[in-house]
Design a protein around this motif. Structure first.
Motif, mmCIF file in Angstrom:
data_model
loop_
_atom_site.group_PDB
_atom_site.id
_atom_site.type_symbol
_atom_site.label_atom_id
_atom_site.label_comp_id
_atom_site.label_asym_id
_atom_site.label_seq_id
_atom_site.Cartn_x
_atom_site.Cartn_y
_atom_site.Cartn_z
ATOM 1 N N UNK A 133 0.854 -1.188 0.000
ATOM 2 C CA UNK A 133 0.000 0.000 0.000
ATOM 3 C C UNK A 133 0.891 1.239 0.000
ATOM 4 N N UNK A 134 0.692 2.100 -0.985
ATOM 5 C CA UNK A 134 1.412 3.363 -1.066
ATOM 6 C C UNK A 134 0.408 4.502 -1.050
ATOM 7 N N UNK A 135 0.594 5.420 -0.153
ATOM 8 C CA UNK A 135 -0.245 6.616 -0.144
ATOM 9 C C UNK A 135 0.289 7.595 -1.180
ATOM 10 N N UNK A 187 0.310 -3.997 -5.902
ATOM 11 C CA UNK A 187 0.383 -2.587 -5.521
ATOM 12 C C UNK A 187 -1.017 -2.009 -5.362
ATOM 13 N N UNK A 188 -1.238 -1.360 -4.230
ATOM 14 C CA UNK A 188 -2.501 -0.668 -3.990
ATOM 15 C C UNK A 188 -2.186 0.781 -3.616
ATOM 16 N N UNK A 189 -2.666 1.709 -4.419
ATOM 17 C CA UNK A 189 -2.429 3.134 -4.185
ATOM 18 C C UNK A 189 -3.642 3.720 -3.479
ATOM 19 N N UNK A 190 -3.387 4.371 -2.349
ATOM 20 C CA UNK A 190 -4.476 4.904 -1.529
ATOM 21 C C UNK A 190 -4.285 6.394 -1.296
ATOM 22 N N UNK A 191 -5.340 7.014 -0.855
ATOM 23 C CA UNK A 191 -5.285 8.431 -0.522
ATOM 24 C C UNK A 191 -4.490 8.636 0.774
ATOM 25 N N UNK A 192 -3.899 9.811 0.958
ATOM 26 C CA UNK A 192 -3.171 10.099 2.203
ATOM 27 C C UNK A 192 -4.066 9.909 3.429
ATOM 28 N N UNK A 193 -3.530 9.233 4.425
ATOM 29 C CA UNK A 193 -4.271 8.963 5.646
ATOM 30 C C UNK A 193 -4.925 7.591 5.682
ATOM 31 N N UNK A 194 -4.924 6.883 4.550
ATOM 32 C CA UNK A 194 -5.582 5.568 4.497
ATOM 33 C C UNK A 194 -4.915 4.575 5.447
ATOM 34 N N UNK A 195 -3.580 4.562 5.503
ATOM 35 C CA UNK A 195 -2.861 3.555 6.286
ATOM 36 C C UNK A 195 -3.172 3.688 7.776
ATOM 37 N N UNK A 196 -3.087 4.904 8.294
ATOM 38 C CA UNK A 196 -3.383 5.105 9.715
ATOM 39 C C UNK A 196 -4.824 4.735 10.025
ATOM 40 N N UNK A 197 -5.723 5.066 9.128
ATOM 41 C CA UNK A 197 -7.135 4.752 9.327
ATOM 42 C C UNK A 197 -7.369 3.242 9.307
ATOM 43 N N UNK A 213 2.503 -4.072 8.266
ATOM 44 C CA UNK A 213 3.827 -3.521 8.554
ATOM 45 C C UNK A 213 3.922 -2.106 7.990
ATOM 46 N N UNK A 214 4.047 -1.141 8.873
ATOM 47 C CA UNK A 214 4.186 0.248 8.435
ATOM 48 C C UNK A 214 5.574 0.467 7.842
ATOM 49 N N UNK A 215 5.634 1.252 6.789
ATOM 50 C CA UNK A 215 6.888 1.502 6.083
ATOM 51 C C UNK A 215 7.185 2.994 6.062
ATOM 52 N N UNK A 216 8.414 3.328 6.383
ATOM 53 C CA UNK A 216 8.881 4.715 6.364
ATOM 54 C C UNK A 216 9.846 4.866 5.191
ATOM 55 N N UNK A 217 9.470 5.679 4.222
ATOM 56 C CA UNK A 217 10.288 5.840 3.019
ATOM 57 C C UNK A 217 11.192 7.068 3.069
ATOM 58 N N UNK A 218 11.268 7.724 4.218
ATOM 59 C CA UNK A 218 12.169 8.859 4.359
ATOM 60 C C UNK A 218 11.436 10.187 4.376
ATOM 61 N N UNK A 219 12.196 11.226 4.683
ATOM 62 C CA UNK A 219 11.630 12.576 4.795
ATOM 63 C C UNK A 219 11.047 13.026 3.462
ATOM 64 N N UNK A 220 9.887 13.686 3.550
ATOM 65 C CA UNK A 220 9.260 14.231 2.357
ATOM 66 C C UNK A 220 8.437 13.238 1.567
ATOM 67 N N UNK A 267 4.066 4.070 3.688
ATOM 68 C CA UNK A 267 3.564 2.895 2.984
ATOM 69 C C UNK A 267 3.227 1.806 3.980
ATOM 70 N N UNK A 268 2.693 0.709 3.501
ATOM 71 C CA UNK A 268 2.336 -0.405 4.370
ATOM 72 C C UNK A 268 2.410 -1.699 3.563
ATOM 73 N N UNK A 269 3.033 -2.699 4.151
ATOM 74 C CA UNK A 269 3.077 -4.028 3.560
ATOM 75 C C UNK A 269 2.077 -4.901 4.319
ATOM 76 N N UNK A 270 1.200 -5.551 3.578
ATOM 77 C CA UNK A 270 0.126 -6.333 4.180
ATOM 78 C C UNK A 270 0.267 -7.795 3.762
ATOM 79 N N UNK A 271 0.324 -8.682 4.754
ATOM 80 C CA UNK A 271 0.309 -10.116 4.505
ATOM 81 C C UNK A 271 -1.029 -10.657 4.999
ATOM 82 N N UNK A 272 -1.779 -11.283 4.106
ATOM 83 C CA UNK A 272 -3.078 -11.816 4.469
ATOM 84 C C UNK A 272 -3.072 -13.340 4.427
#
Length: 230
Positions: A114-116, A133-143, A182-189, A193-198
């Motif tokens: 998941x990439x915001x 790959x699933x592209x989501x709107x900003x804030x989707x991962x936290x929600x 799994x939350x992913x941090x791609x760096x400043x700016x 992202x999030x990796x999901x295993x189902x």
């Protein structure tokens, strides 16, 4: 009287009696009967307590060994998945590997990255990258992780799934019963992202399980993604 042949064998190897719990228990019971009901043999009571303690120690020993083997198998599994993830030389091959080799090695039924992004998910350039790959709107991962609650987000979340997200899992939504997020941090700016295993097994991912291996896997994954994003 005991037969001479049996007597000779016992005298030749008396330790065989000591190693057999059933024989020792029978001997102690016979001794108690010979002493009568008015005498309490403390040796028999002590032996029963020692046997109970020994049984508990053996159970603990077996549990520790089983956990060690399971942990070793899980470590090898994650290491193989990481090597498979590092093999592809292109981003499309990388995503394809996630949905095939890596998914099979980790023994899960679904993998989603998941990439915001402010860019629409219907963009043709994104659609050709496949279902992983699933592209989501900003804030989707936290929600999605918090479920709309005001809670702190952990790096790795393991949980059962009562109703899987149709938007995230697509046609597999009805089958997925547990997931690792799994939350992913791609760096400043950059947006997170999030990796999901189902998994279809409702017990494969549970909140009580350890997350060290998945946290390590996510750390390697996000560093790999940083190179692709740059």
């Amino acid at each position: 009287m005991i037969e001479q042949d049996m007597r000779d064998r016992i005298l030749a190897a008396p330790e065989t009696l000591l190693d057999d719990q059933d024989v020792m228990r029978a001997l102690i019971a016979a001794n108690e009967r010979a002493m009568g009901s008015n005498i309490v043999d403390l040796r028999g009571i002590a032996m029963e307590r020692l046997e109970g303690r020994l049984d508990r120690l053996e159970d603990t020993h077996r549990s520790v060994i089983a956990a060690a083997y399971e942990n070793l198998a899980g470590t090898n599994q994650v290491h193989r998945a990481i090597l498979q993830m590092l093999d592809p030389l292109g981003f499309e091959e990388f995503l394809q590997s996630l949905g095939t080799d890596v998914m099979q090695t980790l023994r899960v039924d679904s993998v989603r990255l998941v990439l915001e992004s402010v860019q629409g998910k219907d963009d043709p350039a994104l659609r050709k990258l496949g279902e992983v790959l699933y592209v989501a709107e900003p804030g989707f991962i936290a929600e999605y992780i918090s479920g709309g609650r005001n809670v702190s987000l952990r790096p790795v979340t393991l949980r059962p799934v009562l109703i899987a997200s149709d938007t995230l899992y697509g046609e597999q939504a009805e089958a997925i019963r547990s997931e690792a997020l799994m939350r992913l941090d791609f760096g400043a700016g950059r947006l997170p992202g999030m990796l999901v295993l189902g998994a279809e097994d409702p017990h494969q991912f549970k909140p009580t399980q350890g997350t060290d291996l998945l946290a390590f896997f996510a750390g390697v994954f996000e560093r790999t993604m940083r190179r692709w994003l740059s």
